[in-house]
Design an enzyme around this catalytic site. Structure first.
Site: not given
Length: 441
Positions: A52, A113, A137, A195, A213, A314
Site C-alpha cells: 500500500r 488461512k 504451508e 506484540g 487453520k 513471526g
C-alpha cells in the site's frame, strides 16, 4: 514453471504484501541464497512487489524490484512466474489476485488461512484445472511443516483424528495466567504491549484464527471439502484464574485446542470440528507446549501418533514456510492442494450441534445456603448426567462461593440442558462455565 531471464534460468517471484512476512521472504531469499541453490535446480528471485505504501521504510532494499501499486497487477506482470500473496483477508485484493494469477497460469503461494477457509475448495479446483500450484504451508502453524507432513509423509495412512494448539496468542495468554495467577484481561493487555496480540484481539481470543487453520487441516486429513462454517467455535475470554487453579487441582491444564475427527452417526459419517478452551491431562505432551508455540498432533492408522511443535507465527518461521513452497515449485513438485484431487474431495456433513460426547468440567457460583448442592445435583440427575467429582471450597453461609463438578462421559447436549436449568436456580448467581475434558495422551 521455470523460464529464462537476464540472469539465467530462474523462478521469478512477485510478492503482494510487504509486512512482516513479505519482508521476511525477501530477506530469506537473499540471505540463504547459497543454501537454496544446493536444493533447487535454479535460483528463486524476487522480481516484483506490491504494497500500500511505496515510501515506507521496511529496512530491506527493494530498489531492484518492479513496483506494482495494484497487487492484482502482479498476476499480469511479464517477469512473474509465481505470485506470493501475504496481504491477508478472506476477500478483496487477496482473493482477486489469487484468482487472476491462476487464470493467467501462474503458481500461487499464500499464507492466507482466512481465504482458504472460506474459498479453499473452489481455489483448489481452479488451480488444478489450470495446472498450477496452490501452496499454503505458511497458512497453518507457521514454521511447523504440518501440511507437507500430512500431505506427503503421512499420505499412506488413514488419518483418524487431528488436533492441536493452533494460536500462539491464546497459548501465551493461558500460559501466563497459569504461571502468574493473573486474570485474562490483565494478561491480554500485556500480550498487546509485547506484540503477541493485536490491538483488536478478537480473531485470536475468540477462536476464529484457530478455526480457519483447523478447517484446512481437516480437509487435508480427511480428503474432504473445506468446511469452516461447520466448526463449533468459542474462545478463551471466559477462562478465569479460578478455572486454571481448579484445573491444576484436578490434574489438568487449560488449552485452546482445535480438534477434528470423523464420527459415525447411524449409517452416515460426519465430521466433528471444534475449537474451544478445554482441559487436558497435565502429563499429556500437548499440555506441556507453552508460550507462543503451536503443536499439531495427528493419528494415523499405521504410523500411530505424530506430534509437531514449533513457532506458529513471526517473520522467520512464516517466511521459512513460504520459501519451502517456492522451493517445491522450483523443483517441479506440484501436488493437489488438499491431499486429493479437488474433484474427488468428499462433502462430509458436519456433526450436529451438541453431539460431542465426553467428560465435562462445570463451574458455577452459588449463594451458600442449605440445600443448594442438592438442588444442583438433582438437575444433573434429571438430565442423566453422572458426576465424577465435586469441589466446594470453605463454607461461607450467605456468600457467593464456587462449586465445581466434573462429569463422567456425557453429551454436550445434556450438559447444555443442565446449564440452562442451573441458570433458573435462584441461588446460582452467574452463568455456569463449562469446558470439555479431553483425555489426550
Amino acid at each position: 514453471m521455470a523460464v529464462e531471464n537476464a540472469s539465467g534460468r530462474a523462478l521469478r517471484v512477485g510478492i503482494a504484501g510487504l509486512g512482516t512476512v513479505g519482508v521476511g521472504v525477501v530477506r530469506l531469499l537473499a540471505e540463504n541464497r547459497d543454501i537454496l541453490l544446493q536444493h533447487c535446480p535454479w535460483p528463486i528471485e524476487v522480481t516484483a512487489v506490491s504494497a500500500r505504501d511505496r515510501r515506507k521504510n521496511r529496512d530491506v532494499d527493494l530498489s531492484k524490484f518492479d513496483w506494482c501499486d495494484d497487487p492484482v497487477a502482479l498476476a499480469d506482470h511479464p517477469k512473474v512466474d509465481v505470485v506470493v500473496e501475504v496481504i491477508g483477508g478472506s476477500g478483496g485484493a487477496a482473493k482477486a489476485l489469487i484468482e487472476r494469477a491462476i487464470a493467467k497460469g501462474k503458481h500461487v503461494v499464500t499464507a492466507n488461512k482466512a481465504l482458504l477457509a472460506e474459498h479453499g475448495t473452489a481455489l483448489a479446483r481452479s488451480a488444478e484445472q489450470a495446472g498450477v500450484a496452490l501452496a499454503y504451508e505458511a497458512a497453518v502453524a507457521g514454521g511447523i511443516p504440518i501440511i507437507k507432513s500430512m500431505r506427503e509423509g503421512l499420505a499412506a495412512n488413514r488419518i483418524e483424528h487431528v488436533y492441536g494448539i493452533l494460536n500462539g496468542t491464546c497459548n501465551y495468554i493461558l500460559t501466563q495466567m497459569r504461571e502468574t495467577g493473573r486474570e485474562f484481561a490483565d494478561v491480554l493487555a500485556e500480550a498487546q504491549q509485547l506484540g503477541y496480540a493485536e490491538a483488536d484481539p478478537s480473531f485470536d481470543v475468540d477462536g476464529i484464527d484457530a478455526a480457519h487453520k483447523l478447517s484446512i487441516l481437516t480437509a487435508v486429513a480427511f480428503g474432504c471439502e473445506v468446511d469452516f462454517a461447520g466448526i463449533k467455535i468459542s474462545g478463551i475470554r471466559n477462562v478465569s484464574a479460578m478455572d486454571i487453579e481448579y484445573a491444576s487441582e484436578l490434574g489438568y491444564r487449560i488449552k485452546l485446542l482445535g480438534l477434528s475427527r470423523l464420527i459415525d452417526q447411524g449409517a452416515e459419517r460426519r465430521i466433528e470440528q471444534r475449537v474451544h478452551a478445554c482441559m487436558v491431562p497435565q502429563n499429556a505432551l500437548i499440555a506441556k507446549v507453552d508460550g507462543v508455540y503451536n503443536a499439531v498432533v495427528t493419528q494415523g492408522n499405521f504410523v500411530g501418533q505424530n506430534v509437531a511443535i514449533g513457532r506458529g507465527a513471526g517473520q522467520g518461521p512464516t517466511a521459512s514456510a513460504v520459501v519451502s513452497d517456492l522451493m517445491d515449485i522450483a523443483r517441479g513438485r506440484i501436488l493437489p492442494a488438499f491431499s486429493a484431487p479437488a474433484d474427488t474431495l468428499k462433502k462430509i456433513p458436519a456433526a450436529p450441534e451438541g453431539s460431542h460426547v465426553g467428560p465435562f468440567y462445570i463451574r458455577t457460583m452459588v449463594v451458600d445456603r442449605p440445600g443448594v448442592i442438592a438442588e444442583v445435583a438433582a438437575i444433573m440427575r434429571d438430565e442423566n448426567v453422572s458426576l465424577e467429582s465435586m469441589i466446594q471450597r470453605a463454607r461461607s453461609p450467605g456468600d457467593r462461593v464456587p462449586v465445581v463438578f466434573t462429569t463422567h462421559e456425557t453429551s454436550q447436549a445434556q450438559v447444555s440442558r443442565v446449564v440452562q436449568k442451573l441458570g433458573k436456580v435462584s441461588a446460582v448467581v452467574e452463568p455456569p462455565h463449562v469446558m470439555s475434558i479431553e483425555q489426550l495422551s
